[in-house]
Enzyme design. Structure first.
Site, PDB file in Angstrom:
ATOM      1  N   LYS A  19      31.811  35.897  40.932  1.00 56.42           N
ATOM      2  CA  LYS A  19      32.852  36.169  39.905  1.00 56.42           C
ATOM      3  C   LYS A  19      32.884  35.156  38.760  1.00 56.42           C
ATOM      4  CE  LYS A  19      35.865  36.762  43.148  1.00 56.42           C
ATOM      5  NZ  LYS A  19      34.928  36.743  44.436  1.00 56.42           N
ATOM      6  N   THR A  20      32.983  34.182  39.405  1.00 54.96           N
ATOM      7  CA  THR A  20      33.214  32.821  38.440  1.00 54.96           C
ATOM      8  C   THR A  20      32.205  32.797  37.403  1.00 54.96           C
ATOM      9  OG1 THR A  20      34.618  31.708  40.083  1.00 54.96           O
ATOM     10  CG2 THR A  20      33.698  30.368  38.247  1.00 54.96           C
ATOM     11  N   GLU A  57      38.730  36.955  36.192  1.00 54.67           N
ATOM     12  CA  GLU A  57      38.157  36.924  37.509  1.00 54.67           C
ATOM     13  C   GLU A  57      39.203  37.432  38.336  1.00 54.67           C
ATOM     14  OE1 GLU A  57      36.636  33.571  40.890  1.00 54.67           O
ATOM     15  OE2 GLU A  57      36.459  33.055  38.738  1.00 54.67           O
TER      16      GLU A  57
END
Length: 464
Positions: free
Chosen positions: A121-122, A165
């Site tokens: 995600k990051t 995110e």
């Protein structure tokens, strides 16, 4: 575009303001003109950055840190009920706002892209933030890590796009209503909150159901959990589903990934045309993240060739295979990987980059619950290293679980044939590594806890 402050967010107080998710929201609110205050357990670069923006940051948690005129108190799921500031807020009748609700309020009136998945995600959120910024679109973004460029985990931009995110760990991603959502993968994790894969699928299905009518879900065509989720979503007639990956059936198909040292060249087929671009971090999983970012940007109407060029400007995010330096011919690299799938992906990427050189790993397990459930798989992942040092478990928000220690990982690693050294004293790691490393080796510090602090210490010790 300059959205105003959400209701009751003009004088917020953040408990745990230094956390990755909390600090990002605090930064954006400060940049929008709110009088932000908060507390954290220790001093940090993040606390100093918040103060530089005008926020008040207290160190330690105490009821007197909560200002009399605070309009609300923002908390994450990690804040315990006995926190003195939370207790004081309840006693005074001050509104308690969960971090996810605060972030959702910041996205109102904008075009949100929400990036979800068990891993990646990051990185993917960061790729979108950097590429959209380089195209002059000036997006707002909130990321669970600090970018190398422009060096922050959050920004209030003047554009209409907000990249966020979306955290599944506590189901907080159910609060968002994105125009475009990305699901990179779906696996069992966060065992304190999810008891089974069925619960995970239900949670991601709820997230997908929050996409605005006419919106787009970008989802992997390769990862088994994502494929299963897609099969469950086909009845959502208001949703456009765009798949990406190496599968022949993918809407955005990855034709080829060519490793080039610590970078990759990626060729995709999109709309019947070939498109090639560079990803400045190694490993096929990062190439897949970049293609997901590309597909999401196209779903917002941004020309694919512009995005492909812009993605080449992404230089990484801190703790995601971040080169910390080189000393005595040894490179030290930092990895946030803490789930076996992430560990395997990063170790395979570094194994490829290392060539004939040795790969040494300093691994710190993260959370007792994760180690209890996945310790064997963590140990098996370490077989990809030439040698590893394994630290004690980093507890984060958890209390110890009887019988759950790093020994679970060490035993599994040794049973699989790995060379593993237990290191109970974290401060002795630089000496341990210095005794193992020789010129040409790659050293990888790995885990989601404070193992990241060891990189500079290892470099300093190697220089002696």
């Amino acid at each position: 575009m300059t959205p105003g402050l959400p209701p009751a967010m003009d004088r917020p107080h953040f408990i745990g303001i230094g956390g990755a998710g909390m600090s990002g929201i605090a930064k954006i609110l400060t940049q929008r003109g709110a009088e932000v205050a908060g507390s954290d357990s220790r001093e940090s670069v993040t606390a100093e950055a918040l103060r530089a923006l005008g926020a008040t940051v207290h160190i330690g948690h105490a009821a007197e840190h909560l200002a009399a005129d605070a309009s609300c108190v923002v908390v994450s799921s990690a804040i315990r009920e006995d926190n003195p500031e939370l207790a004081a807020a309840r006693e005074r009748g001050i509104e308690i706002v969960h971090r996810s609700d605060a972030l959702a309020a910041l996205m109102n009136g904008l075009r949100p892209i929400a990036v979800a998945g068990t891993h990646g995600k990051t990185t993917t959120t960061s790729m979108l933030a950097v590429s959209l910024s380089s195209l002059g679109l000036d997006p707002s973004y909130a990321i669970g890590g600090d970018l190398d460029v422009p060096g922050s985990n959050a920004l209030h931009g003047t554009g209409e796009i907000f990249v966020a995110e979306a955290d599944e760990s506590d189901r907080s991603f159910h609060k968002y209503a994105p125009e475009v959502a990305i699901v990179l993968n779906v696996e069992l994790d966060h065992h304190a909150n999810y008891a089974s894969m069925d619960e995970i699928y239900d949670s991601f299905e709820t997230f997908a159901g929050k996409i605005v009518p006419g919106g787009t879900l970008v989802i992997s065509a390769d990862q088994s959990g994502a494929v299963e989720l897609t099969s469950r979503l086909r009845d959502l007639s208001s949703l456009k589903v765009v798949t990406y990956g190496e599968s022949e059936s993918a809407d955005v198909r990855i034709h080829k990934i060519t490793p080039r040292g610590l970078t990759s060249e990626v060729t995709v087929v999109l709309g019947g045309k070939f498109l090639t671009f560079t990803v400045s971090v190694p490993g096929s999983h990062y190439a897949h993240n970049a293609v997901a970012a590309l597909a999401a940007g196209v779903a917002l109407g941004i020309p694919a060739h512009n995005l492909a060029s812009a993605l080449g400007k992404y230089t990484g995010v801190k703790r995601r295979l971040q080169l910390k330096g080189e000393s005595a011919g040894v490179q030290v690299i930092d990895s946030y990987a803490h789930h076996p799938t992430e560990m395997t992906a990063d170790l395979e990427a570094m194994r490829s980059a290392a060539g004939d050189s040795r790969l040494l790993v300093v691994f710190q397990p993260h959370l007792y619950s994760r180690t209890q459930e996945l310790g064997t798989e963590m140990g098996q992942a370490l077989t990809l290293a030439d040698a590893s040092a394994v630290l004690d478990i980093y507890p984060a928000r958890e209390d110890p679980i009887p019988g759950v220690t790093s020994t679970l990982i060490i035993d599994a690693a040794r049973a699989a044939g790995a060379d593993v050294t237990p290191v109970a004293d974290k401060e002795s790691v630089p000496d341990v590594v210095a005794g193992m490393a020789r010129p040409g080796d790659l050293v990888l510090t790995m885990g989601a806890g404070d193992v990241t602090d060891l990189g500079p210490k290892i470099l300093a010790r190697l220089s002696h």
